[in-house]
Write a protein that holds these residues in place. Structure first.
Motif, PDB file in Angstrom:
ATOM      1  N   ARG A 115      94.199  -8.429  56.145  1.00 40.07           N
ATOM      2  CA  ARG A 115      93.434  -8.461  57.384  1.00 40.07           C
ATOM      3  C   ARG A 115      91.984  -8.889  57.175  1.00 40.07           C
ATOM      4  O   ARG A 115      91.323  -9.339  58.119  1.00 40.07           O
ATOM      5  N   TRP A 116      91.497  -8.736  55.934  1.00 39.76           N
ATOM      6  CA  TRP A 116      90.099  -9.050  55.673  1.00 39.76           C
ATOM      7  C   TRP A 116      89.835 -10.550  55.648  1.00 39.76           C
ATOM      8  O   TRP A 116      88.718 -10.989  55.887  1.00 39.76           O
ATOM      9  N   ARG A 117      90.873 -11.323  55.366  1.00 40.82           N
ATOM     10  CA  ARG A 117      90.666 -12.775  55.332  1.00 40.82           C
ATOM     11  C   ARG A 117      90.314 -13.328  56.727  1.00 40.82           C
ATOM     12  O   ARG A 117      89.305 -14.022  56.861  1.00 40.82           O
ATOM     13  N   PRO A 118      91.098 -13.062  57.782  1.00 42.58           N
ATOM     14  CA  PRO A 118      90.697 -13.571  59.100  1.00 42.58           C
ATOM     15  C   PRO A 118      89.372 -12.987  59.575  1.00 42.58           C
ATOM     16  O   PRO A 118      88.610 -13.657  60.275  1.00 42.58           O
ATOM     17  N   ILE A 119      89.078 -11.737  59.218  1.00 42.04           N
ATOM     18  CA  ILE A 119      87.798 -11.137  59.611  1.00 42.04           C
ATOM     19  C   ILE A 119      86.635 -11.926  59.019  1.00 42.04           C
ATOM     20  O   ILE A 119      85.686 -12.303  59.715  1.00 42.04           O
ATOM     21  N   VAL A 120      86.718 -12.190  57.716  1.00 44.32           N
ATOM     22  CA  VAL A 120      85.651 -12.936  57.040  1.00 44.32           C
ATOM     23  C   VAL A 120      85.527 -14.342  57.611  1.00 44.32           C
ATOM     24  O   VAL A 120      84.421 -14.844  57.857  1.00 44.32           O
ATOM     25  N   LEU A 121      86.659 -14.996  57.845  1.00 47.72           N
ATOM     26  CA  LEU A 121      86.627 -16.380  58.342  1.00 47.72           C
ATOM     27  C   LEU A 121      86.039 -16.460  59.750  1.00 47.72           C
ATOM     28  O   LEU A 121      85.291 -17.391  60.065  1.00 47.72           O
ATOM     29  N   VAL A 122      86.365 -15.497  60.608  1.00 49.10           N
ATOM     30  CA  VAL A 122      85.795 -15.498  61.957  1.00 49.10           C
ATOM     31  C   VAL A 122      84.282 -15.283  61.899  1.00 49.10           C
ATOM     32  O   VAL A 122      83.521 -15.920  62.629  1.00 49.10           O
ATOM     33  N   PHE A 123      83.844 -14.410  60.998  1.00 51.48           N
ATOM     34  CA  PHE A 123      82.401 -14.201  60.828  1.00 51.48           C
ATOM     35  C   PHE A 123      81.714 -15.489  60.360  1.00 51.48           C
ATOM     36  O   PHE A 123      80.723 -15.936  60.945  1.00 51.48           O
ATOM     37  N   VAL A 124      82.240 -16.070  59.292  1.00 51.52           N
ATOM     38  CA  VAL A 124      81.569 -17.202  58.647  1.00 51.52           C
ATOM     39  C   VAL A 124      81.585 -18.462  59.508  1.00 51.52           C
ATOM     40  O   VAL A 124      80.596 -19.197  59.572  1.00 51.52           O
ATOM     41  N   PHE A 125      82.696 -18.732  60.189  1.00 50.64           N
ATOM     42  CA  PHE A 125      82.830 -19.996  60.912  1.00 50.64           C
ATOM     43  C   PHE A 125      82.582 -19.887  62.424  1.00 50.64           C
ATOM     44  O   PHE A 125      82.443 -20.911  63.090  1.00 50.64           O
ATOM     45  N   CYS A 126      82.521 -18.649  62.957  1.00 54.62           N
ATOM     46  CA  CYS A 126      82.303 -18.494  64.399  1.00 54.62           C
ATOM     47  C   CYS A 126      81.029 -17.717  64.737  1.00 54.62           C
ATOM     48  O   CYS A 126      80.597 -17.723  65.889  1.00 54.62           O
ATOM     49  N   GLY A 127      80.440 -17.042  63.764  1.00 55.08           N
ATOM     50  CA  GLY A 127      79.148 -16.404  63.965  1.00 55.08           C
ATOM     51  C   GLY A 127      79.132 -15.234  64.927  1.00 55.08           C
ATOM     52  O   GLY A 127      78.110 -14.968  65.562  1.00 55.08           O
ATOM     53  N   LEU A 128      80.228 -14.497  65.036  1.00 54.48           N
ATOM     54  CA  LEU A 128      80.255 -13.351  65.943  1.00 54.48           C
ATOM     55  C   LEU A 128      79.370 -12.218  65.416  1.00 54.48           C
ATOM     56  O   LEU A 128      79.156 -12.085  64.205  1.00 54.48           O
ATOM     57  N   ARG A 129      78.883 -11.408  66.322  1.00 55.68           N
ATOM     58  CA  ARG A 129      78.272 -10.137  65.948  1.00 55.68           C
ATOM     59  C   ARG A 129      79.404  -9.176  65.595  1.00 55.68           C
ATOM     60  O   ARG A 129      80.531  -9.318  66.078  1.00 55.68           O
ATOM     61  N   ALA A 130      79.100  -8.166  64.772  1.00 54.76           N
ATOM     62  CA  ALA A 130      80.138  -7.217  64.370  1.00 54.76           C
ATOM     63  C   ALA A 130      80.719  -6.498  65.585  1.00 54.76           C
ATOM     64  O   ALA A 130      81.934  -6.269  65.663  1.00 54.76           O
ATOM     65  N   SER A 131      79.883  -6.144  66.552  1.00 54.51           N
ATOM     66  CA  SER A 131      80.369  -5.450  67.751  1.00 54.51           C
ATOM     67  C   SER A 131      81.291  -6.345  68.568  1.00 54.51           C
ATOM     68  O   SER A 131      82.254  -5.870  69.187  1.00 54.51           O
ATOM     69  N   GLU A 132      81.009  -7.659  68.568  1.00 55.38           N
ATOM     70  CA  GLU A 132      81.850  -8.612  69.303  1.00 55.38           C
ATOM     71  C   GLU A 132      83.195  -8.789  68.611  1.00 55.38           C
ATOM     72  O   GLU A 132      84.234  -8.880  69.265  1.00 55.38           O
ATOM     73  N   LEU A 133      83.173  -8.827  67.286  1.00 58.70           N
ATOM     74  CA  LEU A 133      84.419  -8.972  66.543  1.00 58.70           C
ATOM     75  C   LEU A 133      85.300  -7.738  66.718  1.00 58.70           C
ATOM     76  O   LEU A 133      86.518  -7.840  66.888  1.00 58.70           O
TER      77      LEU A 133
ATOM     78  N   MET B  75      77.522  -7.175  57.016  1.00 57.24           N
ATOM     79  CA  MET B  75      78.345  -8.149  57.731  1.00 57.24           C
ATOM     80  C   MET B  75      77.512  -9.138  58.548  1.00 57.24           C
ATOM     81  O   MET B  75      77.913 -10.267  58.773  1.00 57.24           O
ATOM     82  N   HIS B  76      76.328  -8.711  58.991  1.00 56.40           N
ATOM     83  CA  HIS B  76      75.500  -9.594  59.806  1.00 56.40           C
ATOM     84  C   HIS B  76      75.030 -10.806  59.007  1.00 56.40           C
ATOM     85  O   HIS B  76      74.698 -11.845  59.588  1.00 56.40           O
ATOM     86  N   ALA B  77      75.024 -10.684  57.678  1.00 56.36           N
ATOM     87  CA  ALA B  77      74.619 -11.817  56.851  1.00 56.36           C
ATOM     88  C   ALA B  77      75.581 -12.991  57.023  1.00 56.36           C
ATOM     89  O   ALA B  77      75.187 -14.152  56.888  1.00 56.36           O
ATOM     90  N   LEU B  78      76.852 -12.701  57.330  1.00 51.18           N
ATOM     91  CA  LEU B  78      77.821 -13.776  57.545  1.00 51.18           C
ATOM     92  C   LEU B  78      77.541 -14.513  58.854  1.00 51.18           C
ATOM     93  O   LEU B  78      77.782 -15.713  58.957  1.00 51.18           O
ATOM     94  N   ARG B  79      77.014 -13.795  59.845  1.00 53.39           N
ATOM     95  CA  ARG B  79      76.604 -14.441  61.102  1.00 53.39           C
ATOM     96  C   ARG B  79      75.435 -15.398  60.824  1.00 53.39           C
ATOM     97  O   ARG B  79      75.411 -16.519  61.334  1.00 53.39           O
ATOM     98  N   HIS B  80      74.490 -14.946  60.011  1.00 50.03           N
ATOM     99  CA  HIS B  80      73.371 -15.826  59.635  1.00 50.03           C
ATOM    100  C   HIS B  80      73.883 -17.044  58.859  1.00 50.03           C
ATOM    101  O   HIS B  80      73.382 -18.158  59.040  1.00 50.03           O
ATOM    102  N   ALA B  81      74.869 -16.822  58.001  1.00 46.26           N
ATOM    103  CA  ALA B  81      75.426 -17.923  57.221  1.00 46.26           C
ATOM    104  C   ALA B  81      76.053 -18.962  58.146  1.00 46.26           C
ATOM    105  O   ALA B  81      75.900 -20.172  57.928  1.00 46.26           O
TER     106      ALA B  81
END
Length: 388
Positions: A187-205, A327-333
């Motif tokens: 489950r962590w793979r789609p979570i990481v990918l959505v963060f890195v490529f879509c820039g969601l906030r953790a609360s939104e995800l 996790m917010h660092a992935l949104r910045h990325a």
């Protein structure tokens, strides 16, 4: 009519009484030890009366009393529990201990500046001072709405706070991102990918639903969020409602995850095993932090026992590898990757869900630079000045 009279109190003390008639026609008075203080106060009061911004001390609530009214109003407006909790912390931890007993009428702009200076002396960060003063302004505005204050002395106030911290967000490097993505499984793979490529906030995800993932148009639409108390609610601003394109790797990963995703009434994309709202702390402690440690994306920190360093057999402090990023660092990325791709600032603002373009530039303005153009400009300046 405004007057200043010398009065002898029953105790035998001599005081100067300044009196005036307020806007409602009621005579009010205040005692001072010195005539000069009475004259100064009366001059200022008459000036405020003429401008229509005077509130008599006798009806002015204390900051604590006005703060309670502000919190009551915030609850009545249906603000999220997390927002209310933040307001309570501002009032009870940073405002009330210093000026809670003072009346609002006793706090002109210079007094607010002195309050900010006191917070700085007590070790509060510049950001916390800004938040505390912002909440204090909200307290004044609620009191003004109720007729208990005539002004908000925080408006236009220059706090003159030191800006020593680097305002640029901490962003993982590309090798670090690659290591995190390559190490993510389950489950962590789609979570990481959505963060890195879509820039969601953790609360939104955490509040994302399958009905908001469109595999046909290859877009994720953000319509709700999960707060710190695991409650689903509205987004914090109109700008946060947006649609974000999915990269092929995100699309494929979500399709695979949907086959095994736990089912629940909320229809969440990343729920708990029982289908409920996942907590931020669980996502960090059970997923993102161990993932970084396994990928070698870590910092070394001393092992402490009761606040003291633990020593090894050689007498050296023991250290442990800990995860480097939140996790917010992935949104910045994600924002940095979009900028590198050449997206214009307005589009970045839209995709990130920022309420203003100024916020986008404040966070990522340094990433929009064109190093080649800057170098050519420097060379042209040199040529014009020195020739050659």
């Amino acid at each position: 009519m405004a007057t200043i009279r010398k009065r002898k109190l029953p105790s035998g003390l001599v005081r100067w009484q300044a009196s005036y008639v307020d806007g409602g026609g009621k005579r009010r008075a205040k005692l001072f030890e010195r005539k000069g203080d009475a004259e100064g106060w009366l001059t200022e009061t008459r000036h405020d009366l003429a401008r229509g911004i005077h509130t008599p001390d006798s009806i002015s609530p204390t900051v604590n009393e006005a703060g309670a009214l502000w919190l009551k109003r915030s609850r009545e407006k249906g603000l999220e529990a997390g927002t209310i909790k933040g307001y309570e912390e501002h009032l009870y931890l940073h405002i009330a201990p210093f000026i809670g007993a003072k009346k609002l009428a006793e706090l002109p702009s210079p007094a607010i500046s002195a309050f900010a200076d006191r917070l700085r002396d007590e070790g509060r960060s510049s950001e916390m001072i800004r938040r505390a003063v912002r909440s204090l302004g909200s307290i004044f505005r609620e009191a003004k709405r109720r007729g208990l204050s005539a002004v908000d002395p925080t408006v236009g106030l220059d706090l003159d706070l030191p800006e020593r911290d680097d305002p640029r967000p901490v962003i993982p490097t590309k090798p670090e991102l690659q290591a995190i993505i390559n190490g993510a499984a389950g489950r962590w793979r789609p979570i990481v990918l959505v963060f890195v490529f879509c820039g969601l906030r953790a609360s939104e995800l955490r509040g994302l639903r399958w009905m908001d993932v469109d595999f046909e148009t290859r877009e994720i639409t953000i319509k709700q969020r999960a707060d710190v108390f695991h409650k689903i609610g509205r987004l914090k601003s109109k700008a946060a409602y947006r649609s974000i394109p999915m990269a092929p790797i995100v699309l494929n990963s979500l399709r695979e995850w949907k086959l095994t995703c736990p089912k629940g009434e909320l229809g969440l994309v990343f729920p708990t095993g029982a289908g409920g709202v996942e907590s931020h702390s669980n996502m960090m402690s059970r997923g993102f932090e161990p993932l970084q440690v396994a990928a070698g994306v870590t910092d070394l920190e001393p092992v402490l026992d009761g606040g003291k360093p633990v020593l090894d057999a050689g007498g050296e402090p023991k250290v442990v590898a800990v995860a480097r990023y939140g996790m917010h660092a992935l949104r910045h990325a994600c924002a940095s990757l979009w900028i590198e791709q050449g997206m214009n600032p307005k589009r970045i603002q839209k995709l990130m869900g920022h309420s203003t373009i100024q916020l986008t530039f404040d966070r990522y303005g340094h990433l929009f630079k064109d190093s080649d153009a800057d170098q050519r400009a420097a060379e042209d300046i040199q040529a014009r000045l020195l020739g050659g």
